[in-house]
Design a protein around this motif. Structure first.
Motif, PDB file in Angstrom:
ATOM      1  N   VAL A 103       0.857  -1.150   0.105  1.00 22.68           N
ATOM      2  CA  VAL A 103      -0.066  -0.006  -0.024  1.00 22.68           C
ATOM      3  C   VAL A 103       0.933   1.296   0.090  1.00 22.68           C
ATOM      4  CG1 VAL A 103      -1.670   1.175   1.445  1.00 22.68           C
ATOM      5  CG2 VAL A 103      -2.029  -1.130   1.110  1.00 22.68           C
ATOM      6  N   GLN A 104       2.121   1.258   0.841  1.00 25.11           N
ATOM      7  CA  GLN A 104       2.624   2.425   1.029  1.00 25.11           C
ATOM      8  C   GLN A 104       3.620   2.679  -0.463  1.00 25.11           C
ATOM      9  OE1 GLN A 104       5.216   1.408   4.274  1.00 25.11           O
ATOM     10  NE2 GLN A 104       4.052   2.812   5.744  1.00 25.11           N
ATOM     11  N   MET A 105       3.881   1.505  -1.016  1.00 23.35           N
ATOM     12  CA  MET A 105       4.509   1.744  -2.367  1.00 23.35           C
ATOM     13  C   MET A 105       3.827   2.237  -3.630  1.00 23.35           C
ATOM     14  SD  MET A 105       7.659   0.912  -1.934  1.00 23.35           S
ATOM     15  CE  MET A 105       8.502   0.904  -3.529  1.00 23.35           C
ATOM     16  N   VAL A 106       2.510   2.285  -3.245  1.00 24.71           N
ATOM     17  CA  VAL A 106       1.326   2.722  -4.423  1.00 24.71           C
ATOM     18  C   VAL A 106       1.810   4.239  -4.813  1.00 24.71           C
ATOM     19  CG1 VAL A 106      -0.726   3.470  -4.916  1.00 24.71           C
ATOM     20  CG2 VAL A 106      -0.108   1.195  -3.857  1.00 24.71           C
ATOM     21  N   VAL A 107       2.069   4.940  -3.883  1.00 28.38           N
ATOM     22  CA  VAL A 107       2.561   6.453  -4.069  1.00 28.38           C
ATOM     23  C   VAL A 107       3.879   6.680  -3.586  1.00 28.38           C
ATOM     24  CG1 VAL A 107       1.682   8.758  -3.669  1.00 28.38           C
ATOM     25  CG2 VAL A 107       0.185   7.047  -3.764  1.00 28.38           C
ATOM     26  N   ARG A 108       5.053   6.045  -4.530  1.00 26.03           N
ATOM     27  CA  ARG A 108       6.228   6.232  -4.292  1.00 26.03           C
ATOM     28  C   ARG A 108       6.754   7.560  -3.700  1.00 26.03           C
ATOM     29  NH1 ARG A 108       9.019   1.440  -7.799  1.00 26.03           N
ATOM     30  NH2 ARG A 108       7.457  -0.035  -7.346  1.00 26.03           N
ATOM     31  N   TRP A 109       6.300   8.693  -4.465  1.00 29.08           N
ATOM     32  CA  TRP A 109       6.821   9.819  -4.167  1.00 29.08           C
ATOM     33  C   TRP A 109       6.514  10.380  -2.836  1.00 29.08           C
ATOM     34  CZ3 TRP A 109       3.402  13.911  -2.861  1.00 29.08           C
ATOM     35  CH2 TRP A 109       2.170  13.727  -3.364  1.00 29.08           C
ATOM     36  N   ALA A 110       5.243   9.957  -2.292  1.00 29.59           N
ATOM     37  CA  ALA A 110       4.550  10.395  -1.033  1.00 29.59           C
ATOM     38  C   ALA A 110       5.790   9.648   0.071  1.00 29.59           C
ATOM     39  CB  ALA A 110       3.067   9.961  -0.782  1.00 29.59           C
ATOM     40  N   LEU A 111       5.731   8.310  -0.069  1.00 31.83           N
ATOM     41  CA  LEU A 111       6.684   7.814   0.697  1.00 31.83           C
ATOM     42  C   LEU A 111       8.097   8.455   0.592  1.00 31.83           C
ATOM     43  CD1 LEU A 111       7.199   5.016   2.328  1.00 31.83           C
ATOM     44  CD2 LEU A 111       8.220   3.979   0.028  1.00 31.83           C
ATOM     45  N   ALA A 112       8.572   8.894  -0.378  1.00 30.56           N
ATOM     46  CA  ALA A 112      10.009   9.378  -0.412  1.00 30.56           C
ATOM     47  C   ALA A 112       9.913  10.883   0.352  1.00 30.56           C
ATOM     48  CB  ALA A 112      10.499   9.874  -1.594  1.00 30.56           C
ATOM     49  N   VAL A 113       8.895  11.684   0.430  1.00 28.60           N
ATOM     50  CA  VAL A 113       8.690  12.850   0.982  1.00 28.60           C
ATOM     51  C   VAL A 113       8.800  12.621   2.545  1.00 28.60           C
ATOM     52  CG1 VAL A 113       7.307  14.823   1.241  1.00 28.60           C
ATOM     53  CG2 VAL A 113       7.836  14.088  -0.893  1.00 28.60           C
ATOM     54  N   PHE A 114       7.807  11.588   2.837  1.00 29.53           N
ATOM     55  CA  PHE A 114       7.539  11.281   4.271  1.00 29.53           C
ATOM     56  C   PHE A 114       8.857  10.957   4.864  1.00 29.53           C
ATOM     57  CE2 PHE A 114       5.708   8.920   7.744  1.00 29.53           C
ATOM     58  CZ  PHE A 114       5.123   9.794   8.524  1.00 29.53           C
ATOM     59  N   LEU A 115       9.671  10.140   4.194  1.00 29.73           N
ATOM     60  CA  LEU A 115      10.941   9.673   4.790  1.00 29.73           C
ATOM     61  C   LEU A 115      11.865  10.677   4.996  1.00 29.73           C
ATOM     62  CD1 LEU A 115      13.025   7.360   5.603  1.00 29.73           C
ATOM     63  CD2 LEU A 115      13.352   7.133   3.073  1.00 29.73           C
ATOM     64  N   LEU A 116      11.834  11.736   3.825  1.00 26.78           N
ATOM     65  CA  LEU A 116      12.852  12.946   3.994  1.00 26.78           C
ATOM     66  C   LEU A 116      12.304  13.804   5.118  1.00 26.78           C
ATOM     67  CD1 LEU A 116      14.972  14.560   2.599  1.00 26.78           C
ATOM     68  CD2 LEU A 116      13.219  15.843   1.252  1.00 26.78           C
ATOM     69  N   VAL A 117      10.832  14.192   5.455  1.00 22.52           N
ATOM     70  CA  VAL A 117      10.635  14.927   6.481  1.00 22.52           C
ATOM     71  C   VAL A 117      11.153  14.192   7.946  1.00 22.52           C
ATOM     72  CG1 VAL A 117       8.691  15.545   7.692  1.00 22.52           C
ATOM     73  CG2 VAL A 117       8.628  15.824   5.272  1.00 22.52           C
ATOM     74  N   LYS A 118      11.063  13.008   8.123  1.00 20.27           N
ATOM     75  CA  LYS A 118      11.549  12.238   9.182  1.00 20.27           C
ATOM     76  C   LYS A 118      12.978  12.243   9.398  1.00 20.27           C
ATOM     77  CE  LYS A 118       8.209   8.435  10.121  1.00 20.27           C
ATOM     78  NZ  LYS A 118       8.129   8.471  11.651  1.00 20.27           N
ATOM     79  N   ILE A 119      13.699  12.427   8.167  1.00 20.54           N
ATOM     80  CA  ILE A 119      15.173  12.518   8.450  1.00 20.54           C
ATOM     81  C   ILE A 119      15.464  14.068   8.906  1.00 20.54           C
ATOM     82  CG2 ILE A 119      17.297  12.408   7.297  1.00 20.54           C
ATOM     83  CD1 ILE A 119      16.140   9.894   5.716  1.00 20.54           C
ATOM     84  N   LEU A 120      14.861  14.965   8.284  1.00 22.20           N
ATOM     85  CA  LEU A 120      15.144  16.212   8.348  1.00 22.20           C
ATOM     86  C   LEU A 120      14.563  16.889   9.933  1.00 22.20           C
ATOM     87  CD1 LEU A 120      15.695  18.953   7.156  1.00 22.20           C
ATOM     88  CD2 LEU A 120      13.385  19.264   6.575  1.00 22.20           C
ATOM     89  N   ARG A 121      13.747  16.226  10.474  1.00 24.79           N
ATOM     90  CA  ARG A 121      13.143  16.419  11.703  1.00 24.79           C
ATOM     91  C   ARG A 121      14.274  15.990  12.763  1.00 24.79           C
ATOM     92  NH1 ARG A 121       7.861  14.097  13.326  1.00 24.79           N
ATOM     93  NH2 ARG A 121       8.584  14.834  15.332  1.00 24.79           N
TER      94      ARG A 121
END
Length: 261
Positions: free
Chosen positions: A19-37
């Motif tokens: 389910v998470q891999m359906v929208v991969r760009w959203a997955l990448a953005v969410f991961l980036l935000v976590k790393i940034l925080r």
């Protein structure tokens, strides 16, 4: 029985990942935000300790280790208990009725059957970072390292108990979002060493609301600052809280009103 639930969890985990891999760009953005925080708060710690030399008696490396240990407990809870955040629609829409008639524990289904693989991705570098700072602090005592991971497990059990109580509240009242946020806000107080708080707040956050046990005790054990009493208390508290949370869950099921009733 354990193998059965591991297999069920793995099937749900694969489904969640797909389910998470359906929208991969959203997955990448969410991961980036976590790393940034994570990076921003680490920078805040570095600036804070550099300005004051020490924080509550802890050096920069020790303070960062407290922060990394907090993240380890927090990410483990997020990884395994993410389904809790999606539980309210199951109550409101009546899906929970189907949980109750399935041949698996409804608690297991509501609690653990929606792991977040984004947290798994961040977990790997986090473990390496903890190992790096343990090495920088020249901590080589096998007993201290063993106690560290034991207390990480204790923190995870306490987080499990809190999530079970949040689910119980949702079963009775359909309210869960605010309860989860309250838990996260309280847990966030453990980002820094619990010693930064004055008494009686420090004692309250250790012996009443166990933020200190969850987040600070693991690092304190590495630094040799815990007495046997503290470790015994942490184990007893975690087991007792888990037992109480399971009792509350069973009581909440007796109060549950089906969506179709």
């Amino acid at each position: 029985m354990i193998l059965k639930y591991l297999k069920i969890w793995w099937l749900y985990a694969l489904n969640s990942f797909q389910v998470q891999m359906v929208v991969r760009w959203a997955l990448a953005v969410f991961l980036l935000v976590k790393i940034l925080r994570f990076a921003i708060f680490t920078l805040f710690i570095v600036i804070l300790v550099k300005k004051t030399t020490v924080l509550a008696g802890y050096s920069l490396d020790e303070t960062i280790l407290f922060f990394l240990s907090f993240n380890l407990v927090d990410i483990l809870a997020q990884l395994f208990f993410r389904e809790v955040y999606r539980f309210r629609p199951a109550i409101v829409m009546g899906t929970f009725d189907f949980y109750l008639i399935k041949p698996i524990s409804p608690l297991f289904r509501a609690l653990a059957c929606g792991p977040d693989f984004i947290d798994f991705i961040t977990l790997i570098p986090l473990i390496f970072a903890i190992g790096y700072f343990i090495n920088r602090l020249n901590i080589t005592d096998p007993l201290a390292i063993s106690l560290y991971f034991l207390l990480i497990a204790i923190g995870f059990i306490i987080a499990l108990a809190f999530h079970i109580m949040v689910l119980s509240l949702a079963v009775v009242t359909t309210e869960i979002d605010h309860a989860v946020m309250v838990y996260r806000d309280i847990a966030a107080m453990g980002r820094m060493p619990i010693d930064i708080y004055m008494e009686p707040i420090r004692g309250f956050l250790t012996f009443i609301i166990p933020v200190g046990i969850m987040m600070s005790y693991p690092t304190k054990s590495l630094l040799g600052q815990l007495l046997p009493f503290n470790i015994t208390y942490a184990i007893g508290f975690a087991i007792s809280l888990l037992f109480i949370s399971l009792k509350i869950w069973n009581l909440s099921l007796k109060q549950y009103s089906s969506a179709s009733s």
